[in-house]
Design a protein around this motif. Structure first.
Motif, PDB file in Angstrom:
ATOM      1  N   SER A 148      -0.212   7.504  -2.658  1.00  0.00           N
ATOM      2  CA  SER A 148      -1.209   8.454  -3.156  1.00  0.00           C
ATOM      3  C   SER A 148      -1.815   9.227  -1.989  1.00  0.00           C
ATOM      4  O   SER A 148      -2.109   8.634  -0.942  1.00  0.00           O
ATOM      5  CB  SER A 148      -2.314   7.687  -3.884  1.00  0.00           C
ATOM      6  N   SER A 179      -5.605  -0.323  -6.126  1.00  0.00           N
ATOM      7  CA  SER A 179      -4.884   0.784  -6.719  1.00  0.00           C
ATOM      8  C   SER A 179      -5.506   1.161  -8.065  1.00  0.00           C
ATOM      9  O   SER A 179      -5.692   2.346  -8.374  1.00  0.00           O
ATOM     10  CB  SER A 179      -3.419   0.348  -6.840  1.00  0.00           C
ATOM     11  N   VAL A 229      -4.100  -5.343  -3.590  1.00  0.00           N
ATOM     12  CA  VAL A 229      -3.467  -4.022  -3.764  1.00  0.00           C
ATOM     13  C   VAL A 229      -3.498  -3.634  -5.245  1.00  0.00           C
ATOM     14  O   VAL A 229      -3.749  -2.473  -5.580  1.00  0.00           O
ATOM     15  CB  VAL A 229      -2.032  -4.015  -3.191  1.00  0.00           C
ATOM     16  N   ARG A 230      -3.314  -4.578  -6.120  1.00  0.00           N
ATOM     17  CA  ARG A 230      -3.355  -4.272  -7.559  1.00  0.00           C
ATOM     18  C   ARG A 230      -4.746  -3.733  -7.946  1.00  0.00           C
ATOM     19  O   ARG A 230      -4.863  -2.685  -8.578  1.00  0.00           O
ATOM     20  CB  ARG A 230      -3.032  -5.549  -8.352  1.00  0.00           C
ATOM     21  N   LEU A 249      -7.038   4.932  -8.450  1.00  0.00           N
ATOM     22  CA  LEU A 249      -6.297   5.898  -9.268  1.00  0.00           C
ATOM     23  C   LEU A 249      -6.866   6.064 -10.666  1.00  0.00           C
ATOM     24  O   LEU A 249      -6.261   6.740 -11.501  1.00  0.00           O
ATOM     25  CB  LEU A 249      -4.817   5.465  -9.353  1.00  0.00           C
ATOM     26  N   ILE A 304       1.962   2.658  -3.307  1.00  0.00           N
ATOM     27  CA  ILE A 304       1.005   3.420  -4.131  1.00  0.00           C
ATOM     28  C   ILE A 304       1.253   4.921  -3.952  1.00  0.00           C
ATOM     29  O   ILE A 304       1.091   5.712  -4.873  1.00  0.00           O
ATOM     30  CB  ILE A 304      -0.460   3.066  -3.762  1.00  0.00           C
ATOM     31  N   LEU A 359       0.844  -1.212   0.000  1.00  0.00           N
ATOM     32  CA  LEU A 359       0.000   0.000   0.000  1.00  0.00           C
ATOM     33  C   LEU A 359       0.872   1.252   0.000  1.00  0.00           C
ATOM     34  O   LEU A 359       0.557   2.244  -0.673  1.00  0.00           O
ATOM     35  CB  LEU A 359      -0.927   0.001   1.219  1.00  0.00           C
TER      36      LEU A 359
END
Ligand code: PLP
Length: 426
Positions: free
Chosen positions: A350, A420, A416-417, A424, A348, A345
């Protein structure tokens, strides 16, 4: 933190799974399927654990015995129903670090919490306050406030809420110490979640018990999110009581019977007030059908009714798996797996989300809570349609739990893939 050097690529997850000594336990559980018939990425064991494949056999066994034996099943079923709940006592005790006499599976969490407070919340004008964490699970808040009211006090002044500092999400341990130190003499009961359901913060139960009891407070824990998640040593730590449900990390099935711990020092405290029912009555005398209640020693003395065998059966299936896997090994994997989730995480990077669960493995279990201020529940539903199951807690928290018993490193990688990609995308 865990000693594991994490890597970002999918090959790392595959390698970790290949070397995981607990990996095969995954095959003992049923995963909900996606629309394509694939296993979901199920990270929701903090809410409802998965079904052990053997649960159905265990339930069917009881249904068959009921069909074949009728009432005789109480004594002649393959696992006679009369002492059936005891089949769970040893394993439950091991799971929470207690002696078998200190635990019992019965009722459900909130019912058990009330039963415990009837006995252990004994307010006086000088000492009648209850400490909970701010944002404690609503059922606990309702239960506590109703108990305060039953005793004729006002929850406006009798309830103390442990609150994170401004701008923070978790309570600092030193603030817990300070509260107990300064307010201890007015506190009748400290009742905290072993792991807070929203933030995933694990409290230092040993430390809280020690300081609370030193100030004369009764100490109890709601272990809904801690049982089957953290290593617990309830007997040694010495809280007065603890309650938990068995449908989260313990995989006992929706609405499964709950667990209850009463410390050994209260095992024969006959003078304690308690709500009584025939199943808590001395079993040697139970069928004499006498009018006067004589409780059994230990936690069993708080039982009210004869237990629901069909609800205990799937819990047996799960507890046997726990016993085989062992909590020490599960916790070691959990620390590594949750650390891996956090690591991915963080990559990422973000500003659209932040992790509110503490970063230290000693201050959390298998859960990571993500604060995603610009998203709503629809975001979680979108993830679900992408085959990822976590859950949403208003106003802006996504909770995910990589459960060491059945989740893999590849589950975490996939989560997580897909997370994300959804977050995003615009
Ligand atoms: C922390 C916590 N306490 C209490 C409860 C209530 O449990 P029950 O409905 O089994 O009484 C829950 C349910 O999810 C919970 O998460």
């Amino acid at each position: 933190m865990t000693g594991t050097q994490y890597e970002t690529g999918a090959a790392f997850a595959a390698r970790m799974d290949a070397n995981d000594p607990l990996a095969s336990f995954r095959t003992r559980f049923l995963f909900p399927k996606t629309a394509n018939g694939e296993d979901s990425v199920y990270l929701c064991g903090h809410s409802l654990g998965l079904q052990p494949k053997k649960a159905i056999d265990y339930i069917e066994q009881e249904l068959r015995d009921w069909a074949d034996l009728g009432v005789e099943g109480h004594f002649r079923a393959r696992n006679p129903w009369m002492p059936y709940h005891r089949l769970l006592a040893e394993q439950t005790a091991a799971l929470v670090g207690a002696k078998p006499e200190e635990v019992v599976v019965m009722n459900s969490l909130t019912v058990n919490l009330h039963l415990m407070m009837v006995s252990f919340y004994r307010p006086t004008p000088k000492r009648h306050r209850i400490v909970v964490e701010r944002g404690a699970f609503p059922s606990d808040q309702y239960a506590v406030k109703s108990q305060i009211k039953v005793h004729g006090y006002d929850s406006g002044s009798a309830l103390i809420e442990l609150t994170p500092r401004p701008g923070e999400f978790c309570v600092r341990e030193e603030d817990v110490d300070e509260l107990i130190e300064h307010e201890g003499e007015s506190i009748a009961l400290i009742l905290l979640g072993g792991v807070n359901y929203a933030t995933g913060q694990a409290f230092d139960m040993r430390r809280i018990t020690r300081s609370g009891r030193a100030r004369g407070c009764v100490v109890g824990f709601d272990l809904a999110h801690a049982a089957g998640n953290l290593l617990l040593s309830l007997h040694e730590w010495g809280p007065d009581f603890a309650v938990w449900c068995c449908y989260k990390y313990l995989n006992g099935g929706p609405g499964c019977v709950g667990g209850c711990f009463v410390h050994e020092r209260h095992a024969r405290a006959w003078e304690l007030p308690r709500y009584a029912g025939w199943w808590g009555h001395d079993e040697k005398l139970r069928f004499e059908m006498g009018p006067d209640f004589q409780p059994m020693a230990g936690a069993e003395g708080w039982q009210l009714s004869n237990p629901p065998i069909l609800a205990l059966a799937p819990l047996r299936a799960s507890m046997e798996i726990f016993h085989e896997a062992g909590m020490e090994r599960l916790r070691a994997k959990s620390v590594a797996l949750t650390g891996y989730l956090e690591f991915l995480l963080e990559q990422i990077a973000s500003p659209k989300f932040s992790i509110i669960t503490p970063p230290e493995s000693t201050r959390r279990g298998a859960q990571i809570s993500l604060r995603i201020p610009d998203q709503g529940k629809a975001f979680c539903e979108e993830l679900a349609s992408a085959g990822v199951i976590g859950d949403w807690r208003e106003p802006d928290i996504l909770r995910v739990a990589p459960v060491p018993l059945y989740n893999s490193y590849q589950d975490v990688y996939e989560f997580v893939r897909r997370f994300s990609a959804s977050l995003l995308k615009d």
